[in-house]
Scaffold this active site. Structure first.
Site, PDB file in Angstrom:
ATOM      1  N   LYS A 118     104.544  88.935  71.163  1.00 20.24           N
ATOM      2  CA  LYS A 118     104.500  87.709  71.956  1.00 20.24           C
ATOM      3  C   LYS A 118     105.632  87.627  72.969  1.00 20.24           C
ATOM      4  O   LYS A 118     105.485  87.031  74.033  1.00 20.24           O
ATOM      5  CB  LYS A 118     104.553  86.489  71.034  1.00 20.24           C
ATOM      6  N   ARG A 119     106.773  88.212  72.621  1.00 19.21           N
ATOM      7  CA  ARG A 119     107.915  88.081  73.540  1.00 19.21           C
ATOM      8  C   ARG A 119     107.696  88.842  74.847  1.00 19.21           C
ATOM      9  O   ARG A 119     108.427  88.654  75.817  1.00 19.21           O
ATOM     10  CB  ARG A 119     109.203  88.541  72.861  1.00 19.21           C
TER      11      ARG A 119
END
Length: 471
Positions: free
Chosen positions: A238-239
């Site tokens: 997700k980052r």
């Protein structure tokens, strides 16, 4: 032999782009070889599996156009079958009950780690008679010696010593079957001939082959696809930004662009970059997939999406663009036909969301001019051109508001002022769009319409006057 592949996600979150690529590879392999593609939902993790995640997976598959021939099958509906197989293994002496306490297992692992030995169960209960009425797990009796060879379609021959594989748990103390048992039973029962999945499953494969052989079932061919990395070399997460398939849809990517991008993550066919789904089916070769991990490159995805936006049928893009306009508070029925806007603007945008943003001027007045564009083009020297243009536009009948007549007006004013066309068109563009970039000036005027054009020229003239007075 009829080729049968499967995609078997766990419904513990969205459909990840890595999972989507695995599904795509499995789909393409089946389609190329005239086989079937099966969808199976591996929902035995009762604590983490959710109906919302199941829906997200199904929605993602539908959006991508990866049509499955059978399924979705749910593992939670097959517990009786798994228990039947476990009982069969127990009866044949190929599995056994284990009641080793948690403390013993933790101590065993600590001792092995201290001795720098690969942690594995030591077979303590292999020959013990464990009371079936007391809490226990069921372990598969892995062969104690010999070698398991995985002939991987991507990585080639991979041997594993049985001595390094422990007796894994196939049924927990709560009675629920474990992944390595359920996946084997499902693949066998569903006649899966080729298993294409992520390389994080490599260590599971020899264990699963041993269970299949213990059951007397055929072993499928395996292909372990390398993982996808972020641009920093770490595993995609997700980052790194959006990693869920539907989040790409929401950002305005087209499914064909994402599929095209995913198929090129680790596979190639010469120097070709653009592939239709039909071409992918015709050309895809699982043996040509790279062994090394691939890095996700959003710039490349943007390039592909822009290509598909530009070359797709404008009416289709208009339908997909409409909700993105709505998110900006724009009702497309209040301005020009959306398909006409797409024709004029599609080549300038990377996503539908960006296409909506750069096309907002066609439907609503902008709050302020782009500062850089205004300083360069809305100067006192541009006032006369804008005033003449405004007067000419005001005199035009609505039925004459067409690209050819509008272009003639702009050309006439530039001739009258004895300046190049750009000296007239650029101030006009900034006046009616708010920035220096737009389609051709006559096309832009056509899209904006007569009333908004006059209103915005007035705004530009006011801006110039205020700038003069401030000086």
């Amino acid at each position: 032999m009829t080729v049968r592949t499967r995609f078997a996600p766990s419904p513990t979150g969205y459909l990840h782009v890595g999972g989507a690529r695995t599904a795509l590879f499995s789909y393409l392999f089946a389609r190329r070889h005239g086989g079937q593609f099966v969808l199976r939902i591996e929902d035995t993790d009762l604590e983490r599996s959710t109906e919302e995640s199941v829906n997200a997976i199904l929605e993602g598959m539908t959006w991508l156009g990866l049509e499955y021939d059978e399924g979705p099958f749910y593992q939670t509906q097959r517990f009786d079958r798994y228990n039947q197989v476990i009982d069969e293994l127990l009866d044949k002496g190929l599995a056994y009950r284990c009641d080793c306490p948690k403390e013993r297992l933790e101590k065993l692992r600590e001792d092995q780690m201290a001795r720098k030995v690969k942690p594995r169960y030591d077979g303590c209960c292999r020959t013990r008679q464990v009371d079936p009425d007391k809490p226990h797990v069921i372990r598969f009796k892995n062969p104690a010696d010999g070698v398991v060879v995985v002939d991987d379609m991507i990585r080639g021959r991979m041997p594993f010593n049985n001595a390094e594989l422990d007796d894994l748990i196939i049924r927990r103390s709560d009675g629920s079957p474990t992944y390595n048992l359920t996946v084997v039973v499902d693949d066998a029962d569903m006649g899966i001939t080729h298993v294409i999945r992520g390389d994080d499953h490599i260590n599971n494969t020899p264990r699963q082959i041993n269970i299949l052989r213990a059951l007397g079932r055929d072993v499928p061919q395996y292909a372990h696809v390398p993982m996808i990395l972020g641009d920093d070399g770490a595993r995609l997460s997700k980052r790194h930004g959006a990693v869920g398939v539907m989040s790409y849809r929401d950002q305005g990517y087209l499914p064909e662009a994402l599929l095209n991008y995913l198929v090129r993550l680790g596979w190639s066919h010469g120097d070709q970059e653009i592939f239709s789904l039909e071409e992918m089916v015709e050309l895809f070769d699982i043996g040509a997939v790279n062994k090394a991990a691939s890095a996700f490159n959003t710039d490349k995805l943007d390039w592909l999406n822009q290509h598909y936006l530009h070359h797709a049928e404008p009416s289709r893009i208009a339908r997909l663009l409409s909700p993105h306009m709505g998110r900006l508070g724009i009702d497309p029925s209040t301005g020009p036909e959306l398909a006409a806007v797409v024709k004029a603007q599609a080549a300038r945008a990377k996503t539908l969301a960006e296409l909506a943003e750069i096309s907002a001027f066609c439907y609503q007045d902008f709050e302020a001019f782009d500062e850089t564009s205004a300083k360069k083009h809305l100067r006192p020297v541009a006032r006369e051109a804008l005033e003449r243009l405004r007067a000419a536009f005001e005199m035009m009948a609505y039925e004459d508001w067409n690209p050819d007549d509008l272009k003639r007006v702009v050309e006439r004013v530039s001739e009258e002022l004895e300046v190049k066309m750009g000296k007239v068109a650029q101030p006009l563009r900034v006046a009616i769009v708010g920035r220096a970039a737009s389609p051709g000036i006559e096309e832009t005027l056509m899209l904006v319409g007569k009333e908004a054009t006059l209103r915005r020229i007035d705004k530009a003239l006011t801006y110039i006057a205020e700038r003069e007075s401030a000086a």
